[in-house]
Design a protein around this motif. Sequence first.
Motif, PDB file in Angstrom:
ATOM      1  N   PHE A 205       0.829  -1.205   0.000  1.00 25.27           N
ATOM      2  CA  PHE A 205       0.000   0.000   0.000  1.00 25.27           C
ATOM      3  C   PHE A 205       0.868   1.260   0.000  1.00 25.27           C
ATOM      4  N   ILE A 206       1.900   1.273   0.812  1.00 24.10           N
ATOM      5  CA  ILE A 206       2.804   2.428   0.871  1.00 24.10           C
ATOM      6  C   ILE A 206       3.533   2.593  -0.463  1.00 24.10           C
ATOM      7  N   MET A 207       3.929   1.480  -1.078  1.00 24.61           N
ATOM      8  CA  MET A 207       4.586   1.564  -2.380  1.00 24.61           C
ATOM      9  C   MET A 207       3.646   2.138  -3.433  1.00 24.61           C
ATOM     10  N   VAL A 208       2.375   1.743  -3.380  1.00 20.73           N
ATOM     11  CA  VAL A 208       1.387   2.287  -4.325  1.00 20.73           C
ATOM     12  C   VAL A 208       1.211   3.784  -4.098  1.00 20.73           C
ATOM     13  N   LEU A 209       1.148   4.203  -2.822  1.00 24.11           N
ATOM     14  CA  LEU A 209       1.038   5.635  -2.528  1.00 24.11           C
ATOM     15  C   LEU A 209       2.251   6.406  -3.034  1.00 24.11           C
ATOM     16  N   PHE A 210       3.445   5.865  -2.782  1.00 26.69           N
ATOM     17  CA  PHE A 210       4.649   6.513  -3.286  1.00 26.69           C
ATOM     18  C   PHE A 210       4.618   6.587  -4.806  1.00 26.69           C
TER      19      PHE A 210
ATOM     20  N   LEU B 139       9.957   2.342  -6.502  1.00 26.62           N
ATOM     21  CA  LEU B 139      11.033   1.369  -6.708  1.00 26.62           C
ATOM     22  C   LEU B 139      12.078   1.437  -5.595  1.00 26.62           C
ATOM     23  N   ILE B 140      12.338   2.632  -5.077  1.00 24.22           N
ATOM     24  CA  ILE B 140      13.288   2.772  -3.970  1.00 24.22           C
ATOM     25  C   ILE B 140      12.756   2.072  -2.727  1.00 24.22           C
ATOM     26  N   VAL B 141      11.483   2.288  -2.395  1.00 27.15           N
ATOM     27  CA  VAL B 141      10.888   1.641  -1.222  1.00 27.15           C
ATOM     28  C   VAL B 141      10.856   0.127  -1.421  1.00 27.15           C
ATOM     29  N   GLY B 142      10.419  -0.311  -2.592  1.00 28.72           N
ATOM     30  CA  GLY B 142      10.388  -1.744  -2.881  1.00 28.72           C
ATOM     31  C   GLY B 142      11.776  -2.363  -2.858  1.00 28.72           C
ATOM     32  N   GLY B 143      12.746  -1.643  -3.380  1.00 32.66           N
ATOM     33  CA  GLY B 143      14.125  -2.123  -3.360  1.00 32.66           C
ATOM     34  C   GLY B 143      14.685  -2.232  -1.955  1.00 32.66           C
ATOM     35  N   ALA B 144      14.309  -1.283  -1.096  1.00 30.12           N
ATOM     36  CA  ALA B 144      14.774  -1.338   0.289  1.00 30.12           C
ATOM     37  C   ALA B 144      14.235  -2.583   0.997  1.00 30.12           C
ATOM     38  N   PHE B 145      12.957  -2.881   0.798  1.00 23.05           N
ATOM     39  CA  PHE B 145      12.386  -4.073   1.419  1.00 23.05           C
ATOM     40  C   PHE B 145      12.944  -5.347   0.801  1.00 23.05           C
TER      41      PHE B 145
ATOM     42  N   ALA C  13       1.959   6.665  -6.728  1.00 23.21           N
ATOM     43  CA  ALA C  13       0.917   7.580  -7.190  1.00 23.21           C
ATOM     44  C   ALA C  13       1.291   9.038  -6.977  1.00 23.21           C
ATOM     45  N   PHE C  14       1.906   9.340  -5.834  1.00 23.27           N
ATOM     46  CA  PHE C  14       2.173  10.733  -5.498  1.00 23.27           C
ATOM     47  C   PHE C  14       3.631  11.156  -5.686  1.00 23.27           C
ATOM     48  N   GLY C  15       4.550  10.208  -5.598  1.00 22.54           N
ATOM     49  CA  GLY C  15       5.955  10.580  -5.689  1.00 22.54           C
ATOM     50  C   GLY C  15       6.624  10.139  -6.965  1.00 22.54           C
ATOM     51  N   GLY C  16       5.957   9.312  -7.705  1.00 21.25           N
ATOM     52  CA  GLY C  16       6.541   8.820  -8.951  1.00 21.25           C
ATOM     53  C   GLY C  16       7.049   7.393  -8.805  1.00 21.25           C
ATOM     54  N   THR C  17       7.258   6.787  -9.931  1.00 21.80           N
ATOM     55  CA  THR C  17       7.688   5.387  -9.975  1.00 21.80           C
ATOM     56  C   THR C  17       9.041   5.180  -9.312  1.00 21.80           C
ATOM     57  N   VAL C  18       9.912   6.147  -9.415  1.00 18.97           N
ATOM     58  CA  VAL C  18      11.252   6.018  -8.837  1.00 18.97           C
ATOM     59  C   VAL C  18      11.172   5.794  -7.333  1.00 18.97           C
TER      60      VAL C  18
END
Length: 100
Positions: free
Chosen positions: A43-48, A58-64, A50-55
């Motif tokens: 959910f947080i990745m989707v929010l990022f 990907l950064i949040v997903g990459g961290a996890f 939607a509002f912060g851009g795909t990059v």
Amino acid sequence: MQDGPGRELNAYEKVLAEDRRVLREVLSVSIGGAHAGLVITVFIMVLFGAFGGTVWALIVGGAFTFWFTVTLVAVVGGGRRGWAAVKRAYLLTFGWASWL
């Protein structure tokens, strides 16, 4: 004086044992909590995204993904193998939601 598992604990050791039991109970994680942590993370990745851009997504997903990989390597290094190692790494990565 008797040593070993059959001996009687003194008062100090009884208090320590009870404290450890309570701490293990408080800090325990469950598979349900790990699933909730994964859902919250997605959910947080989707929010990022939607509002912060795909990059940023990907950064949040990459961290996890990095954290899961590090914990999987540590768990395998600790002696677990196969699905037991994957489950333990999953609990260590996403189990924090049990505490919410």
